[in-house]
Design a protein around this motif. Structure first.
Motif, short mmCIF file in Angstrom:
data_model
loop_
_atom_site.label_atom_id
_atom_site.label_comp_id
_atom_site.label_asym_id
_atom_site.label_seq_id
_atom_site.Cartn_x
_atom_site.Cartn_y
_atom_site.Cartn_z
N LEU A 107 0.81 -1.06 -0.09
CA LEU A 107 0.02 0.16 -0.03
C LEU A 107 0.75 1.22 -0.12
O LEU A 107 0.25 2.35 -0.31
CB LEU A 107 -0.79 -0.03 1.10
N PHE A 108 2.30 1.27 0.34
CA PHE A 108 3.19 2.54 0.52
C PHE A 108 2.99 3.08 -0.99
O PHE A 108 2.83 4.24 -0.97
CB PHE A 108 4.32 2.06 0.97
N ILE A 109 3.31 2.53 -1.84
CA ILE A 109 3.46 3.26 -3.39
C ILE A 109 2.20 3.85 -3.74
O ILE A 109 2.01 4.92 -3.97
CB ILE A 109 3.98 2.03 -4.20
N PRO A 110 1.24 2.98 -3.83
CA PRO A 110 -0.20 3.70 -4.16
C PRO A 110 -0.56 4.90 -3.29
O PRO A 110 -1.13 5.74 -3.88
CB PRO A 110 -1.21 2.53 -3.89
N THR A 111 -0.29 4.91 -2.18
CA THR A 111 -0.54 5.98 -1.18
C THR A 111 0.27 7.23 -1.47
O THR A 111 0.12 8.29 -1.60
CB THR A 111 -0.53 5.29 0.28
N ALA A 141 -6.70 2.65 -4.36
CA ALA A 141 -7.33 1.28 -4.20
C ALA A 141 -6.69 0.83 -5.85
O ALA A 141 -6.40 -0.49 -5.62
CB ALA A 141 -8.69 1.50 -4.13
N LEU A 142 -6.99 1.47 -6.65
CA LEU A 142 -6.41 0.75 -8.02
C LEU A 142 -4.91 0.31 -8.05
O LEU A 142 -4.54 -0.58 -8.48
CB LEU A 142 -6.75 1.72 -9.11
N GLY A 143 -4.20 1.49 -7.48
CA GLY A 143 -2.70 1.14 -7.28
C GLY A 143 -2.47 -0.03 -6.49
O GLY A 143 -1.68 -0.91 -6.87
N LEU A 144 -3.32 -0.36 -5.43
CA LEU A 144 -2.99 -1.47 -4.57
C LEU A 144 -3.40 -2.87 -5.18
O LEU A 144 -2.62 -3.82 -5.13
CB LEU A 144 -3.91 -1.31 -3.12
#
Length: 269
Positions: A221-225, A246-249
């Motif tokens: 979750l770090f990079i998407p956040t 959410a999409l990045g995760l």
């Protein structure tokens, strides 16, 4: 080889799908709480920056009946011409003109019965509508001289009330949006973790506990956040920020599966 300690181990794992998977049992429960609040803080950065632009509140949204009566009753405009505010004080304590909605310095015994009224006190202006009350303190620069219509007076009240309450509205706005982001992030973490945990029924999956699943999701979750927070600084849209997160995760979890098949034996670092 010296093993990295928290939080450096978390950041090092967060940039490699294979390390995210292999480090799925590296965080303790209190470290997970720290990570949740850290990720929340990242999402709040653009929110706090944009909170200075918190929308103004329109008077007719709070007092629709009062605003309508102020505009339609001629006596309101006539009495308003008799009122003067100088150096933060109300000049003239009474008037012979009677108005349906504007009251000057009412007696304490009469204040409880006021409804749908604009009340001028010696040091403040109040809008009273039964349960709701707006207070505007007079300052040395505040004056209603030159106001020629009730529309101008309503705009004057809106402007001064929004200006005097901007701090409280900013705090409230940031708190509400922060709670929305927190709830969304918690659902995202634990909901995604549940789906990953269900893969334990597959013999090829090395994920056997819910703790491992939540750790894996937090790693992913770090990079998407971070991307969502950076995006929000340039184009502020909370719903779009949450969508990017959410999409990045989902993309990161897919990459982890492609690289590892959720199986320790198939991973080569």
């Amino acid at each position: 080889m010296i093993e990295d300690k928290f939080p450096m181990n978390y950041f090092k794992m967060s940039f490699s799908p294979k390390k995210m998977f292999l480090g799925r049992d590296s965080l303790r429960w209190y470290q997970k709480m720290v990570i949740v609040f850290f990720l929340l803080s990242l999402m709040l950065i653009p929110i706090s920056i944009q909170s200075k632009n918190v929308p103004s509140i329109k008077l007719d949204a709070l007092y629709p009946k009062l605003v309508q009566q102020l505009k339609t009753e001629p006596s309101n405009k006539e009495l308003l011409k008799e009122i003067s505010i100088v150096d933060g004080k109300l000049m003239g304590k009474s008037s012979d003109i009677k108005s349906s909605n504007i009251v000057i310095n009412p007696e304490k015994t009469d204040q409880a019965s006021l409804t749908n009224n604009v009340v001028f006190f010696s040091d403040r202006l109040e809008l009273v509508d039964g349960e709701k009350t707006i207070k505007i303190a007079y300052d040395e620069d505040l004056t209603i001289h030159g106001i020629a219509s009730m529309e101008e007076f309503i705009s004057f009240v809106e402007e001064n009330w929004n200006e005097q309450t901007v701090f409280y509205r900013t705090i409230g706005y940031t708190f509400l949006i922060g709670m929305l982001v927190l709830v969304s992030s918690v659902f995202l973490i634990f909901g995604t973790s549940l789906f990953i945990y269900l893969t334990r029924k597959n013999d090829l999956s090395s994920i056997k506990t819910y703790r491992e699943a939540t750790n894996l999701v937090m790693n992913a979750l770090f990079i998407p956040t971070l991307v969502s927070a950076i995006f929000g600084m340039f184009h502020y849209d909370v719903s779009l920020m949450l969508t990017i997160q959410a999409l990045g995760l989902a993309i990161i979890i897919l990459l982890i599966f492609v690289k590892t098949k959720f199986n320790d034996k198939l991973v080569t670092v």
